[in-house]
Design an enzyme around this catalytic site. Structure first.
Site, short mmCIF file in Angstrom:
data_model
loop_
_atom_site.label_atom_id
_atom_site.label_comp_id
_atom_site.label_asym_id
_atom_site.label_seq_id
_atom_site.Cartn_x
_atom_site.Cartn_y
_atom_site.Cartn_z
N ARG A 122 44.08 40.11 36.98
CA ARG A 122 43.62 40.94 38.09
C ARG A 122 42.24 41.48 37.76
O ARG A 122 41.75 41.31 36.65
CB ARG A 122 44.62 42.05 38.43
CG ARG A 122 45.28 42.59 37.22
CD ARG A 122 45.15 44.05 36.90
NE ARG A 122 44.05 44.76 37.43
CZ ARG A 122 42.99 45.12 36.72
NH1 ARG A 122 42.83 44.78 35.44
NH2 ARG A 122 42.02 45.82 37.27
N GLY A 123 41.64 42.15 38.77
CA GLY A 123 40.25 42.58 38.61
C GLY A 123 39.39 41.48 39.21
O GLY A 123 39.60 40.29 38.93
N ALA A 124 38.42 41.89 40.04
CA ALA A 124 37.67 40.92 40.84
C ALA A 124 37.05 39.78 40.01
O ALA A 124 37.30 38.60 40.29
CB ALA A 124 36.63 41.65 41.68
N ASN A 126 37.30 48.95 46.94
CA ASN A 126 37.83 49.01 45.57
C ASN A 126 39.27 49.52 45.66
O ASN A 126 39.77 49.82 46.76
CB ASN A 126 36.96 49.93 44.70
CG ASN A 126 37.31 49.82 43.22
OD1 ASN A 126 37.38 48.71 42.68
ND2 ASN A 126 37.57 50.93 42.57
N LYS A 127 39.91 49.60 44.53
CA LYS A 127 41.33 49.98 44.46
C LYS A 127 41.64 51.19 45.32
O LYS A 127 40.86 52.15 45.35
CB LYS A 127 41.68 50.25 42.99
CG LYS A 127 43.08 50.68 42.70
CD LYS A 127 44.15 49.78 43.27
CE LYS A 127 44.04 48.35 42.86
NZ LYS A 127 44.93 47.45 43.67
N ARG A 139 44.26 36.13 46.82
CA ARG A 139 44.07 37.56 47.12
C ARG A 139 42.84 37.65 48.02
O ARG A 139 41.81 37.06 47.71
CB ARG A 139 43.88 38.38 45.83
CG ARG A 139 45.15 38.42 44.97
CD ARG A 139 45.06 39.48 43.90
NE ARG A 139 45.26 40.82 44.43
CZ ARG A 139 45.01 41.93 43.72
NH1 ARG A 139 44.55 41.83 42.47
NH2 ARG A 139 45.22 43.12 44.25
N ASP A 189 35.53 45.51 44.47
CA ASP A 189 36.10 44.19 44.80
C ASP A 189 35.24 43.44 45.80
O ASP A 189 35.28 42.21 45.87
CB ASP A 189 37.52 44.33 45.32
CG ASP A 189 38.47 44.60 44.16
OD1 ASP A 189 38.53 45.75 43.72
OD2 ASP A 189 39.08 43.63 43.68
N GLN A 203 47.23 50.73 37.04
CA GLN A 203 46.21 50.02 36.24
C GLN A 203 45.44 50.99 35.34
O GLN A 203 44.98 50.60 34.26
CB GLN A 203 45.23 49.29 37.16
CG GLN A 203 45.78 48.06 37.85
CD GLN A 203 46.34 48.37 39.21
OE1 GLN A 203 46.81 49.47 39.47
NE2 GLN A 203 46.30 47.40 40.12
O1 MRU Z 1 44.44 45.11 42.34
P1 MRU Z 1 43.52 45.00 41.16
O2 MRU Z 1 44.08 45.56 39.91
O3 MRU Z 1 43.01 43.58 41.01
O4 MRU Z 1 42.28 45.88 41.58
C1 MRU Z 1 41.17 45.90 40.73
C2 MRU Z 1 40.12 46.84 41.13
O5 MRU Z 1 40.17 47.46 42.16
C3 MRU Z 1 38.91 46.92 40.24
O6 MRU Z 1 38.35 48.19 40.30
C4 MRU Z 1 37.87 45.90 40.71
O7 MRU Z 1 38.43 44.63 40.82
C5 MRU Z 1 36.71 45.83 39.82
S1 MRU Z 1 37.08 45.04 38.27
C6 MRU Z 1 35.65 44.94 37.39
#
Ligand code: MRU
Length: 359
Positions: free
Chosen positions: A55-57, A258-259, A100, A248, A207
């Site tokens: 996970r994470g963009a 973002n999250k 996603r 994201d 997270q």
């Molecule tokens: O649902 P996730 O855990 O993939 O969400 C991740 C985030 O929102 C991060 O802040 C974002 O992807 C940036 S990661 C460098």
């Protein structure tokens, strides 16, 4: 414990040559269990992305790119004509890109691979193409590592005194390098700056508590976890010098997905006169979208809210609203730190001038 560089964490790692497989650190098991899963076909890569094992963009973009090496293997071995092989490849690319919907890095990485496929012509040498796709995926991963370092350097120059509040996980677990927002924190710490990092636990999948605190603890950077709802109270104490988060997807005007919880945090930061920073590589910008209203927001299973980590926390008759992301308007963002420089006074013009400038 020594600081683990990203390559020791092995967030995403291709094992072997073109006939190899993708190894992913299963983030759903952290912080208690460190285990890796082997993805040997496209459905298992998609499953890992959807379940947030990876996970994470930026990290899902990298995983998606490696998934295309497995896609070509499947296409070349399952069909007898070039037309069928190509159409299978296109379909698998689309399945990966849509695993996603909010993080644009996933589609961005798949589009880079698709360009290679298109450039190879209607009757490619599939083994050669598979090698070029593997090379390109490795290149995307390596580039991201460098981008993170640049973001870290740029970010240090705007980091005010005081403690830092962050949300979700934006570190080595979310990228190909040291991270974006967390990369700034790590870089500043390694340069001798001293502060306390406050990590929102980040409901519902934690997270912040599970991943950010784990990474920071490994790096011996002091971290304090708080429930998301404690952020207002913490900001009121005056000890927070800034909030830094990742992204994201960032649209042409600087609006940032973002999250879930990021938008609320930005409003709180504004109310307490604390600068709110976003850190992201240029691959997170989607300049085709004019504003955040156009960003698709992923909605995830109700169970993540009603039965988190197998603990039933609401009556059986309750339903849940579970958007995975929200959009922070550019007006609440003091600056966006990218590998190409810092975007201040975030607007259509300032975003364009930094992002289209090149590296
Ligand atoms: O649902 P996730 O855990 O993939 O969400 C991740 C985030 O929102 C991060 O802040 C974002 O992807 C940036 S990661 C460098």
């Amino acid at each position: 414990m020594n600081t683990p560089p990203s390559n020791e964490i092995h967030t995403v790692c291709w094992q072997g040559d073109t006939d190899g497989y993708l190894e992913i650190l299963d983030q759903t098991a952290l912080p208690t269990v460190v285990k890796h899963v082997a993805c040997k076909d496209v459905p298992s890569v998609i499953e890992s992305i959807k379940m947030l094992r990876v996970r994470g963009a930026p990290a899902i973009g990298i995983a998606g790119a490696y998934g295309m090496v497995l896609a070509i293997d499947h296409a070349k071995n399952s069909y007898d004509t070039d037309t069928k092989k190509m159409s299978c490849l296109q379909q698998l690319a689309e399945d990966l890109a849509t695993a996603r919907p909010t993080a644009v890095n996933l589609r961005w990485a798949i589009e880079r691979i698709k360009k290679l496929i298109l450039d190879s012509g209607p009757i490619p040498d599939y083994s050669e193409l598979q090698q070029s796709i593997l090379d390109e995926a490795k290149c995307i991963q390596h580039e991201d590592q460098i981008l993170c370092e640049r973001i870290g350097e740029h970010g240090c120059s705007i980091l005010p005194e005081g403690d830092i509040l962050t949300h979700c996980n934006t570190g080595a677990l979310a990228t190909g390098g040291i991270g974006t927002a967390l990369g700034i924190i790590v870089t500043a710490w390694n340069k001798g700056r001293r502060f306390q990092v406050f990590a929102d636990e980040t409901r519902p999948l934690l997270q912040g508590a599970r991943l950010t605190a784990w990474e920071l603890a490994h790096r011996q950077i002091p971290v304090t976890v708080l429930v998301d709802a404690a952020a207002a109270h913490l900001l009121k104490t005056g000890r927070i010098g800034c909030c830094i988060v990742g992204a994201d997807r960032i649209t042409a005007n600087g609006d940032t997905a973002n999250k879930i919880g990021t938008y609320g945090l930005a409003l709180l930061a504004k109310a307490h006169n604390v600068p709110f920073f976003v850190a992201a590589p240029s691959s997170t910008f989607d300049l085709d979208l004019q504003s955040g209203d156009e960003i698709p927001i992923e909605e995830r299973s109700e169970n993540e809210v009603l039965e988190p980590f197998n603990f039933r926390s609401a009556p059986a008759t309750a339903t849940a609203f579970n958007p995975a992301f929200d959009v922070t308007p550019a007006s609440l963002i003091a600056a966006i730190v990218t590998e190409r420089g810092i975007i201040r006074d975030v607007s259509l013009e300032t975003v364009a001038s930094v992002i289209t400038r090149g590296t």
